[in-house]
Design a protein around this motif. Structure first.
Motif, mmCIF file in Angstrom:
data_model
loop_
_atom_site.group_PDB
_atom_site.id
_atom_site.type_symbol
_atom_site.label_atom_id
_atom_site.label_comp_id
_atom_site.label_asym_id
_atom_site.label_seq_id
_atom_site.Cartn_x
_atom_site.Cartn_y
_atom_site.Cartn_z
ATOM 1 N N PRO A 90 0.826 -1.226 0.000
ATOM 2 C CA PRO A 90 0.000 0.000 0.000
ATOM 3 C C PRO A 90 0.857 1.271 0.000
ATOM 4 N N GLN A 91 1.989 1.236 0.717
ATOM 5 C CA GLN A 91 2.873 2.404 0.767
ATOM 6 C C GLN A 91 3.554 2.630 -0.587
ATOM 7 N N THR A 92 3.951 1.538 -1.219
ATOM 8 C CA THR A 92 4.573 1.644 -2.550
ATOM 9 C C THR A 92 3.598 2.305 -3.512
ATOM 10 N N LEU A 93 2.337 1.882 -3.424
ATOM 11 C CA LEU A 93 1.314 2.457 -4.308
ATOM 12 C C LEU A 93 1.085 3.933 -3.989
ATOM 13 N N ALA A 94 1.074 4.254 -2.704
ATOM 14 C CA ALA A 94 0.874 5.657 -2.312
ATOM 15 C C ALA A 94 2.023 6.533 -2.831
ATOM 16 N N ASP A 95 3.253 6.037 -2.713
ATOM 17 C CA ASP A 95 4.426 6.773 -3.240
ATOM 18 C C ASP A 95 4.316 6.943 -4.754
ATOM 19 N N HIS A 96 3.906 5.864 -5.381
ATOM 20 C CA HIS A 96 3.769 5.829 -6.841
ATOM 21 C C HIS A 96 2.769 6.906 -7.302
ATOM 22 N N ILE A 97 1.630 6.953 -6.619
ATOM 23 C CA ILE A 97 0.582 7.923 -6.982
ATOM 24 C C ILE A 97 1.065 9.350 -6.720
ATOM 25 N N LEU A 98 1.657 9.536 -5.550
ATOM 26 C CA LEU A 98 2.125 10.878 -5.184
ATOM 27 C C LEU A 98 3.123 11.423 -6.212
ATOM 28 N N LEU A 99 4.086 10.593 -6.578
ATOM 29 C CA LEU A 99 5.125 11.056 -7.512
ATOM 30 C C LEU A 99 4.580 11.231 -8.932
ATOM 31 N N THR A 100 3.653 10.353 -9.320
ATOM 32 C CA THR A 100 3.073 10.471 -10.669
ATOM 33 C C THR A 100 2.361 11.813 -10.828
ATOM 34 N N GLU A 101 1.744 12.259 -9.744
ATOM 35 C CA GLU A 101 0.947 13.489 -9.833
ATOM 36 C C GLU A 101 1.791 14.766 -9.685
ATOM 37 N N ILE A 102 3.100 14.604 -9.565
ATOM 38 C CA ILE A 102 3.998 15.774 -9.643
ATOM 39 C C ILE A 102 4.567 15.788 -11.059
ATOM 40 N N PRO A 103 4.212 16.798 -11.866
ATOM 41 C CA PRO A 103 4.672 16.802 -13.253
ATOM 42 C C PRO A 103 6.198 16.822 -13.338
ATOM 43 N N ALA A 104 6.736 16.123 -14.336
ATOM 44 C CA ALA A 104 8.191 16.136 -14.555
ATOM 45 C C ALA A 104 8.456 16.156 -16.052
ATOM 46 N N PRO A 105 8.138 17.298 -16.697
ATOM 47 C CA PRO A 105 8.407 17.404 -18.141
ATOM 48 C C PRO A 105 9.909 17.390 -18.410
ATOM 49 N N THR A 142 0.453 19.304 -19.004
ATOM 50 C CA THR A 142 -0.260 18.030 -19.194
ATOM 51 C C THR A 142 -0.915 17.629 -17.865
ATOM 52 N N ASP A 143 -2.163 17.195 -17.955
ATOM 53 C CA ASP A 143 -2.874 16.774 -16.746
ATOM 54 C C ASP A 143 -2.329 15.417 -16.293
ATOM 55 N N VAL A 144 -1.707 15.396 -15.113
ATOM 56 C CA VAL A 144 -1.102 14.158 -14.639
ATOM 57 C C VAL A 144 -1.876 13.557 -13.450
ATOM 58 N N HIS A 160 -8.848 6.531 -11.976
ATOM 59 C CA HIS A 160 -9.013 5.119 -11.632
ATOM 60 C C HIS A 160 -10.177 4.555 -12.436
ATOM 61 N N LYS A 161 -9.897 3.506 -13.192
ATOM 62 C CA LYS A 161 -10.983 2.806 -13.889
ATOM 63 C C LYS A 161 -10.872 1.353 -13.488
ATOM 64 N N GLY A 162 -11.742 0.942 -12.575
ATOM 65 C CA GLY A 162 -11.579 -0.387 -11.989
ATOM 66 C C GLY A 162 -10.280 -0.378 -11.213
ATOM 67 N N ASP A 163 -9.449 -1.399 -11.427
ATOM 68 C CA ASP A 163 -8.159 -1.456 -10.736
ATOM 69 C C ASP A 163 -7.049 -0.765 -11.522
ATOM 70 N N THR A 164 -7.375 -0.347 -12.729
ATOM 71 C CA THR A 164 -6.342 0.236 -13.586
ATOM 72 C C THR A 164 -6.188 1.726 -13.306
ATOM 73 N N LEU A 165 -4.932 2.169 -13.229
ATOM 74 C CA LEU A 165 -4.638 3.580 -12.989
ATOM 75 C C LEU A 165 -4.157 4.208 -14.285
ATOM 76 N N TYR A 166 -4.800 5.310 -14.653
ATOM 77 C CA TYR A 166 -4.422 6.014 -15.874
ATOM 78 C C TYR A 166 -3.777 7.350 -15.527
ATOM 79 N N ALA A 167 -2.611 7.588 -16.053
ATOM 80 C CA ALA A 167 -1.974 8.920 -15.940
ATOM 81 C C ALA A 167 -0.713 8.927 -16.784
ATOM 82 N N PRO A 168 -0.426 10.036 -17.442
ATOM 83 C CA PRO A 168 0.816 10.123 -18.214
ATOM 84 C C PRO A 168 2.024 9.920 -17.300
ATOM 85 N N GLY A 169 2.893 9.015 -17.675
ATOM 86 C CA GLY A 169 4.122 8.776 -16.899
ATOM 87 C C GLY A 169 3.980 7.762 -15.781
ATOM 88 N N ILE A 170 2.800 7.204 -15.603
ATOM 89 C CA ILE A 170 2.589 6.319 -14.443
ATOM 90 C C ILE A 170 3.434 5.044 -14.495
#
Ligand SMILES: [Zn+2]
Length: 445
Positions: free
Chosen positions: A68-83, A141-143, A147-157
């Motif tokens: 759960p923590q890995t996923l939380a880190d993953h989500i947090l970092l994905t939502e910080i743009p890094a062009p 870009t909107d990052v 969530h669609k079902g269990d799948t997570l959609y975001a650029p760079g995820i």
């Protein structure tokens, strides 16, 4: 069949093709046949011995518990743009997270790479574990994750933010269980892996402004736990601009036209390149990706440009197809200038915008064997592959490097519809990354 009907069918087929091709090849640089490989016995035994140590067993379980923590880190970092070239905000957060995870020291180098060091018992060797922080997506870009079902959609995820979460979790699992290795370890968030970045982060790591000698390098990129990239697909990329005076299409008629020159250059290059790429030998590809220039239909343009890409695992073949491009450009320039009726000559600007060296490691070297053995140990089906990743740099310098996956399933890399899914086995890739790091770094106690 009427002509109309024929055109419609042709148009629909073309559309289907353009839709299908990026999906098939977006993730792979080269379509290759997957062949499961096994490591030599001594390496399988070595991995079993490391994995059998009680602290390592506990750490492997910690990785499961930390999901759960890995996923939380993953989500947090994905939502910080890094062009590209704008990784700073994400880098700052990643540095804080590495510090909190217990690294001995964390710093940002001159290129912007975030580096965390964990000192080994002996410190005679340094092993690096890295994910890249940059994405291909431009500013704005909107990052935000959908969530669609269990799948997570975001650029760079998946490319490559999941890898950053893996790097953090490996560090946390080791710290929690007080694992000590012989070699020093570096946990890295790299800048500039994607296209325009041209591997500037990893180049810096292996330059004099880097953290010092790195003996083995693990890049995490892509998600498959099976894939062991031990060959670097090299590429050359150019932006080529023909420049002229430009003017009214009728009033200045007779001026040399940069578009005409560009068209000739493409024509001559493709004629030669087509023959070359059909010859027997190591695969080589070429592409005119973007063209531009011109202001209006009734103006002779003042410039015409294209961006092109060539790739091969063979440096020789890469240089070969590159020379064809250079020759075609000069021939086109000369012909167009000869044909003009008035005004100055066209000039051409040939700018190298990307260069990734190619290279190949012998699959029998210990590091590649360990990469295979750690995957097999965790019931994956390792296969060897080629990629165009951060490992290209160390591989081209003869430094042992592999690129391995971050786990889960993914698709649509480099597209706005990029997705990632925890197939309930995503943690296995994290365990594998840790096992490879430990095996390569050694645990003599
Ligand atoms: Zn990537």
């Amino acid at each position: 069949m009427s002509m109309n009907k024929k055109y419609i069918i042709k148009a629909v087929m073309l559309l289907l093709l353009t839709l299908a091709v990026p999906k098939l090849y977006a993730q792979e640089d080269t379509p290759e046949v997957k062949k499961t490989v096994i490591a030599g016995k001594q390496y399988s035994q070595e991995v079993s011995a490391i994995a059998g140590k009680s602290v390592v067993k506990k750490a492997l379980q910690t990785i499961v518990d930390l999901q759960p923590q890995t996923l939380a880190d993953h989500i947090l970092l994905t939502e910080i743009p890094a062009p590209p070239y704008k990784e700073t905000v994400r880098a700052k957060k990643f540095a804080e997270m590495l510090k909190a995870a217990g690294a001995d020291s964390v710093w940002t180098d001159t290129a912007g790479n975030v580096i965390a060091k964990v000192k080994g018992r002996k410190g005679k060797k340094t092993v690096a574990l890295e994910g890249h922080m940059d994405t291909v997506f431009p500013e704005g870009t909107d990052v935000k994750i959908a969530h669609k079902g269990d799948t997570l959609y975001a650029p760079g995820i998946s490319d490559d933010t999941r890898a950053l979460a893996v790097v953090l979790t490996v560090l946390k699992a080791m710290k929690k269980n007080e694992i000590k290795t012989d070699a020093d370890l570096l946990f890295i968030g790299a800048v500039g892996e994607e296209g325009q970045g041209n591997l500037r982060g990893v180049r810096n790591l292996f330059s004099s402004s880097g953290p010092g000698k790195i003996d083995s390098y693990i890049a995490i990129d892509g998600t498959s736990v099976d894939r062991v990239v031990h060959r670097g697909l090299g590429s050359h990329r150019y932006r080529i601009t023909f420049k002229g005076l430009g003017g009214h299409s009728s009033g200045a008629f007779g001026l040399a036209n940069p578009h005409n020159a560009l068209a000739r250059a493409i024509h001559y290059w493709v004629l030669d390149a087509d023959k070359f790429t059909r010859e027997k030998g190591v695969r080589v590809t070429y592409n005119v990706g973007v063209i531009g220039g011109g202001t209006s239909v009734n103006s002779i343009p003042f410039e015409s440009w294209m961006e092109v890409d060539m790739r091969s695992e063979s440096q020789e073949r890469l240089v070969g197809i590159d020379k064809m491009l250079q020759d075609a450009v000069q021939k086109a320039l000369a012909e167009e200038n000869q044909m003009k009726r008035l005004g100055p000559n066209l000039t051409v600007d040939v700018k190298l915008i990307g260069e990734r060296p190619s290279g190949m490691e012998d699959p029998s070297i210990p590091f590649v064997q360990r990469a295979i053995a750690t995957a097999s140990f965790l019931q994956a089906s390792p296969s060897l592959g080629v990629g165009s990743t951060n490992s290209n740099i160390p591989i081209s310098k003869g430094i042992p490097a592999v690129t391995i996956g971050s786990g889960g399933k993914s698709g649509g890399a480099h597209a706005l519809g990029e997705w990632w899914l925890d197939d309930k086995r995503a943690y296995v890739a994290t365990q594998r990354a840790m096992l490879l790091l430990l095996t390569e770094a050694g645990m003599s106690k």
